[in-house]
Scaffold this active site. Structure first.
Site, PDB file in Angstrom:
ATOM      1  N   ASN A 147       8.948 -29.403  14.547  1.00 43.74           N
ATOM      2  CA  ASN A 147       8.019 -30.117  13.663  1.00 43.74           C
ATOM      3  C   ASN A 147       6.834 -29.199  13.378  1.00 43.74           C
ATOM      4  OD1 ASN A 147       5.920 -31.673  12.647  1.00 43.74           O
ATOM      5  ND2 ASN A 147       6.406 -33.468  13.888  1.00 43.74           N
TER       6      ASN A 147
ATOM      7  N   HIS B 148       9.370 -35.571   5.910  1.00 44.95           N
ATOM      8  CA  HIS B 148       8.711 -34.746   6.936  1.00 44.95           C
ATOM      9  C   HIS B 148       9.668 -34.567   8.121  1.00 44.95           C
ATOM     10  CE1 HIS B 148       6.083 -33.235   9.920  1.00 44.95           C
ATOM     11  NE2 HIS B 148       5.893 -34.393  10.540  1.00 44.95           N
TER      12      HIS B 148
ATOM     13  N   CYS C  90       0.349 -34.022   9.213  1.00 43.85           N
ATOM     14  CA  CYS C  90       1.721 -33.807   8.727  1.00 43.85           C
ATOM     15  C   CYS C  90       1.884 -34.241   7.272  1.00 43.85           C
ATOM     16  CB  CYS C  90       2.722 -34.542   9.602  1.00 43.85           C
ATOM     17  SG  CYS C  90       2.646 -34.045  11.330  1.00 43.85           S
TER      18      CYS C  90
END
Ligand code: COA
Length: 338
Positions: free
Chosen positions: A294, A263, A123
């Site tokens: 996500n 994020h 990520c």
């Protein structure tokens, strides 16, 4: 006398020249995922803020999504693909181990044999890519660097895993980084905490899944697994500190910011970070997680693109980016919105 290496380029500044995005066409509301994990729309929204996500069709490959996002970034930057001299792809879900997908993307885009490689920082990958691109442009090893964050996490998703099935999603974002008269990308603050290596990971080693000639495996795809609770605590507290450091390194204060793009892992993490950082009310905060889930390496460029599209982020705004995830790896920097 010993000969010396000659520097051929003078240091210069770097900035993001254009952002592009590709969102898969299939929208998957919570209602579609709850049965397999014995959950509810209410629970998912309350615990994560996610209302829906997008999952890629078979045609929406890592390469296809990357090329689409890149073309948009190039068009918005007003730079032709032939002028791109490096392509960096951040991903954990390009499932062909070698060669790097960046080479195929560079070719399909029509670059003139640009340097091309993939990076694996989960990520945190996009912010790692921006840091590398900035240093390359400033150091003179490249002029226009395309940074792509792309994931097809559905290929690694166990739809029956209560801890991950509702969270992860697919998509691609791209940023073209090029030379600038003024600093448009601040110093990166980055690091890793390998002691927590196991918190988010691919559960099975490929050899256990596929097997070796001597020992055939199970034939079942490996899956992503996550210990949600410790990840949640780490992200909510330790990452706010890192974000602060990125501000300090850029010589800025929270009130100087216009936009905060963390994020997109969980709405509660985003809120906790904003509180811990004492962000003033005028700072617009990315909340793309609600619609997009996500998307790991793609989440920051997708969220920034959404804010630009919605008029929440304007050209010249100062945006703090912070990305974190498996590894645990993290990276943060302040950038000027293109
Ligand atoms: C995944 C996450 C939403 C789970 O929320 P949580 O509050 O930590 O949930 P827990 O695992 O502690 O479980 C709490 C309760 O919900 C239940 N539960 C767990 N998953 C559930 C689901 N998908 N649906 C419904 N109930 C669920 C548990 O059984 C438990 O029930 P109990 O209290 O009766 O025992 C949260 O941990 C999280 O967001 N973590 C970070 C994830 C992340 O950001 N990852 C990406 C980093 S890059």
């Amino acid at each position: 006398m010993t000969a010396e290496i000659r520097e051929s380029t003078a240091p210069r500044h770097a900035r993001i020249l254009g952002i592009g995005a590709y969102r898969p066409s299939r929208v998957v509301p919570n209602a579609e995922v709850i049965e397999a994990i014995d959950s509810s729309d209410e629970w998912i929204q309350q615990r994560s803020g996610i209302k829906q996500r997008r999952w890629a069709s078979p045609e929406e490959s890592v390469q296809m999504m990357s090329v689409a996002a890149s073309r948009q970034a190039l068009e918005r930057a007003g730079v032709d693909a032939s002028e791109v001299d490096c392509v960096v792809v951040a991903t954990v879900s390009h499932l062909l181990q070698t060669p790097a997908i960046a080479t195929a993307i560079a070719h399909e885009l029509g670059t003139d044999q640009a340097a091309a490689f993939d990076i694996s920082a989960a990520c945190a990958g996009f912010c790692h890519g921006i840091a590398l691109a900035s240093d390359m442009v400033r150091g003179g090893s490249a002029t226009n660097v395309l940074v792509i964050g792309v994931e097809r996490l559905t290929d690694l998703l166990d739809l029956h895993d209560r801890g991950t099935a509702f969270i992860f999603a697919d998509g691609a974002g791209a940023a073209l980084v090029g030379a600038s008269d003024v600093a448009g990308i601040g110093p990166v603050v980055w690091g890793s905490d390998g002691e927590q290596f196991d918190l988010i990971r691919q559960k099975e080693d490929w050899r256990d899944v596929v097997g070796t000639p001597a020992l055939p495996g199970s034939g079942v795809m490996p899956h992503l697994v996550m210990q949600g609770n410790p990840v949640f605590r780490w992200a909510s507290f330790a990452m706010a500190k890192t974000a602060h450091q990125a501000l300090e390194r850029a010589g800025l204060k929270a009130e100087d910011l216009d936009v905060f793009v963390p994020h997109q892992a969980n709405m509660r993490i985003i809120d906790a970070m904003a509180r811990a950082m004492k962000l003033p009310d005028h700072v617009k905060i990315a909340r793309d997680i609600a619609e997009q889930g996500n998307t790991s390496a793609a989440s920051i460029p997708l969220a920034l693109d959404r804010m630009i599209e919605d008029g929440e982020a304007k050209s010249g705004d100062l945006a703090l980016l912070i990305a974190f995830g498996a590894g645990l790896a993290y990276a943060a920097q302040v950038v000027t919105v293109p």
